[in-house]
Design an enzyme around this catalytic site. Structure first.
Site: not given
Ligand code: NAP
Length: 289
Positions: A70, A91, A224
């Site tokens: 992305k 996206n 989310l």
């Molecule tokens: P991302 O950019 O990879 O960010 C993930 C975030 O979660 C980061 O802040 C990371 O912390 C934190 N994190 C990951 N694993 C962790 C752990 N074990 N303990 C503590 N913090 C943790 O991901 P994203 O694109 O924002 O997506 C995140 C979530 O949103 C996913 O579950 C995804 O499925 C969901 N989502 C849903 C939709 C929808 O349409 N419903 C759309 C987009 C995303 P660090 O910064 O410390 O690494």
């Protein structure tokens, strides 16, 4: 029916096999009578540039881009429009004449889901857990919705701080970054957005917030994640009396917004409702298996 005239759209990402986007877009195409089809393209590490050249070379009409591309996709675009610039993630890629233009429809999908669930952020103190791409989309919604205060917490605090800095360039917003450990001292949080993958299937008993006190003041909790439909986080919030919203609405309505950009149409609300119900039905069936 797919013919020689059918225009092709798709999803670039890795993994893509479990994606619900083909289901949503092909259903929208049928219901709106658009001659198009939508397929997934698994793009291996190091091959994203080739995929984008292929997009142009094969005259694809538009693609969605998902994890992990992305941000990278922005290097291949002629223009990035709207909130995608602040969010720092695209996206949806739209072919506009000979130009490739990037948008972010995640925030539009989430905003629509909040509206449909009657969630009003005006004047609220809002917690955002996580600081990834989707947290940035949430932060933009908060800034546009006139929240009283945005409180962010993330495992890596510096990422939350950089979101706060970026927002300050574009919006007047009271923003505070706190540690996860400090969450338990807060008694002012009215709305909470959970934007990390913590609690996602199959690790459904995981939760970034175990302190029950945090839930006591919440009026609304949004996660989310869409599988499971009710995460541990949402269950705790619900037990404490909060309204809860999962990620299914965001997933569906970000697709609607992308579809509308690609086809340059507005999809009738009754068609959207019908497709949303069919989507929820299909998800229920899939998740109960
Ligand atoms: P991302 O950019 O990879 O960010 C993930 C975030 O979660 C980061 O802040 C990371 O912390 C934190 N994190 C990951 N694993 C962790 C752990 N074990 N303990 C503590 N913090 C943790 O991901 P994203 O694109 O924002 O997506 C995140 C979530 O949103 C996913 O579950 C995804 O499925 C969901 N989502 C849903 C939709 C929808 O349409 N419903 C759309 C987009 C995303 P660090 O910064 O410390 O690494």
């Amino acid at each position: 029916m797919v013919t020689g005239h059918t225009q092709v759209y798709g999803l670039f990402g890795n993994p893509v096999a479990q994606s619900f986007s083909p289901f949503i877009h092909n259903m929208l195409a049928v219901e709106t009578g658009q001659d198009m089809t939508y397929v997934t393209f698994k793009v291996d590490t190091g091959k994203f540039g080739l995929a984008m050249n292929g997009f142009d070379g094969l005259n694809l009409q538009g693609v969605n881009v998902t994890v992990p591309y992305k941000s990278e996709v922005m290097h291949y675009l002629d223009e990035v429009k709207g909130e995608a610039k602040i969010i720092g993630a695209v996206n949806t890629v739209v072919r506009e004449g000979h130009r490739l233009v990037g948008y972010n429809t995640d925030w539009i999908g989430l905003k629509k889901s909040l509206d449909l669930n009657g969630v009003d952020l005006l004047g609220k103190t809002v917690l955002v857990i996580g600081a990834g791409g989707s947290a940035r989309a949430v932060a933009v919604i908060c800034a546009k919705s006139g929240v009283k205060k945005l409180v962010m917490t993330n495992r890596t605090a510096s990422k939350a701080e950089s979101i706060a800095e970026e927002l300050a360039k574009h919006y007047e917003l009271d923003c505070e970054v706190i540690s996860l450990a400090d969450l338990k001292h807060r008694e002012d949080l009215q709305v909470a957005f959970q934007t990390t993958p913590i609690g996602m299937y199959p690790h459904i008993e995981n939760n970034p917030v175990y302190e029950s006190k945090v839930y006591q003041t919440l009026e609304v909790a949004v996660d989310l994640i869409y599988n499971p439909k009710e995460t541990h986080f949402l269950r705790e919030a619900s037990l404490a009396g909060a309204k809860t919203v999962n990620g299914l609405g965001m997933l569906f309505y970000q697709a609607v917004a992308a579809f509308e950009l690609w086809r340059n149409i507005k999809i009738d609300e009754t068609i959207q409702d019908k497709c949303y119900k069919a989507f929820i039905g299909a998800m229920d069936e899939k998740m109960s298996r």
